[in-house]
Enzyme design. Sequence first.
Site, mmCIF file in Angstrom:
data_model
loop_
_atom_site.group_PDB
_atom_site.id
_atom_site.type_symbol
_atom_site.label_atom_id
_atom_site.label_comp_id
_atom_site.label_asym_id
_atom_site.label_seq_id
_atom_site.Cartn_x
_atom_site.Cartn_y
_atom_site.Cartn_z
ATOM 1 N N VAL A 124 0.804 -1.228 0.000
ATOM 2 C CA VAL A 124 0.000 0.000 0.000
ATOM 3 C C VAL A 124 0.841 1.284 0.000
ATOM 4 C CG1 VAL A 124 -2.028 -1.084 1.026
ATOM 5 C CG2 VAL A 124 -0.294 -0.095 2.517
ATOM 6 N N LYS A 125 2.120 1.169 -0.269
ATOM 7 C CA LYS A 125 2.959 2.362 -0.269
ATOM 8 C C LYS A 125 3.035 3.008 -1.666
ATOM 9 C CE LYS A 125 4.142 2.265 4.129
ATOM 10 N NZ LYS A 125 3.672 1.081 4.847
#
Length: 405
Positions: free
Chosen positions: A185-186
């Site tokens: 999710v970065k």
Amino acid sequence: MPGFELFGPEERKEVNDVLETGIYMRYGFDGPRKGIWKSKELEAAICKTLGVKYAQLTSSGTSALTTALAILGIGAGDEVIMPTFTFVASFEAILGVGAVPVLVDVDETLTLDPAAVRRAITPRTKCVMPVHMCGSMADLDPLMDICAAHQLVLLEDACQSFGARYKGKYLGSIGQVGTFSFDFVKTVTCAEGGAVTTNSEDLYIKADGYTDHGHDHKGVDRGADLHPFLGFNYRISELHAAVGLAQIRKLDKFLSIQKKNHQQLKAILSTVPEISFRKIPDPAGDSCTFLSWFLPTEAITRSLVAELKEQGIIAGNFYWFDNNWHYYRKWTHLHQAASLSRLSEVQHSALTKLSPDAFPASDRVMGRCISTAIGLAWTDDQIKEKGEKIVGAVKKVLSREKATV
Ligand SMILES: *Cc1c(COP(=O)(O)O)cnc(C)c1O
């Protein structure tokens, strides 16, 4: 916000390069790998992007933090100052090297309050670890002054803020060591992965060895490598690095989309005078992965969260105050020192002194804060619709509030 939103043939091509050679490990196999070195290439790309001399890839952001602390010589009983608003990885890494996490209030930057840091320093303090949360930066000038005055190490956790800058310098390139996460999710993802960045050759050599069981990587025969110090296996695989290589090439695109969408959403929310925004020490350097904003009170914010849930539009709007992973209030496993193996006496006694209501100043900030994740795939119409729905919900909650006063 995350790179997985714009995944495509570029990632597939890089992964296929590795699948074709069948060499998934980043070290050795010099012949069969046919010149394919994705991890080395990604490390070079990170250095070029951030303007740092050295980057060491790791298996995760958590192992990057652990590595950073270890190479800085932080260990048994040393105190590391960290914020009350961060991801659990911060204290996991600190505890992992035998050190003691010292929690400190955040202010409206959503990062370490420099005055609170000053008050937390003891003779055992070794390191200040600002966490650049939600794509934006900590107030680094005063933190650097504090570190210089007390001879403390500044370790930047830039896991959530790849590509953000402070006064022209990239986050993660300013302290002695920086850390990044490339989890799913970065901003840029490897699926799983992380990096340690530094301008010190000595620290880099330590990171290179520490993440691979202490191997000195001086020869061509791994079995004959020397091990000047203890290490772990925190290696990234070539498959993961391949994904990251395709992703980092899209960073400028991600950032420009985020900035545009952030600006549009902010303009819509700014029409409500009761909404205020996160304090950003250098607005030009914000990577704009989130728009973080405040309502006047915790009660109003809670009503809004309930209203967003009721309208089915809560997704993408984060109320960290109630989140089990990002805010100290809900870190019950930490407060209870619920470790599977025995902690040291000093760690155990520090943890059991914590309590969910120990940081009222942080509560006053986080109780009123909502962070809206900025999508990469949003159309202008969707931004308008999202913004207007949020504004509608805020106005509804505010008018209900006024009616009851
Ligand atoms: C994601 C994150 C980490 C840990 O990264 P992983 O790759 O998930 O281990 C550490 N610190 C912060 C602030 C993060 O957001």
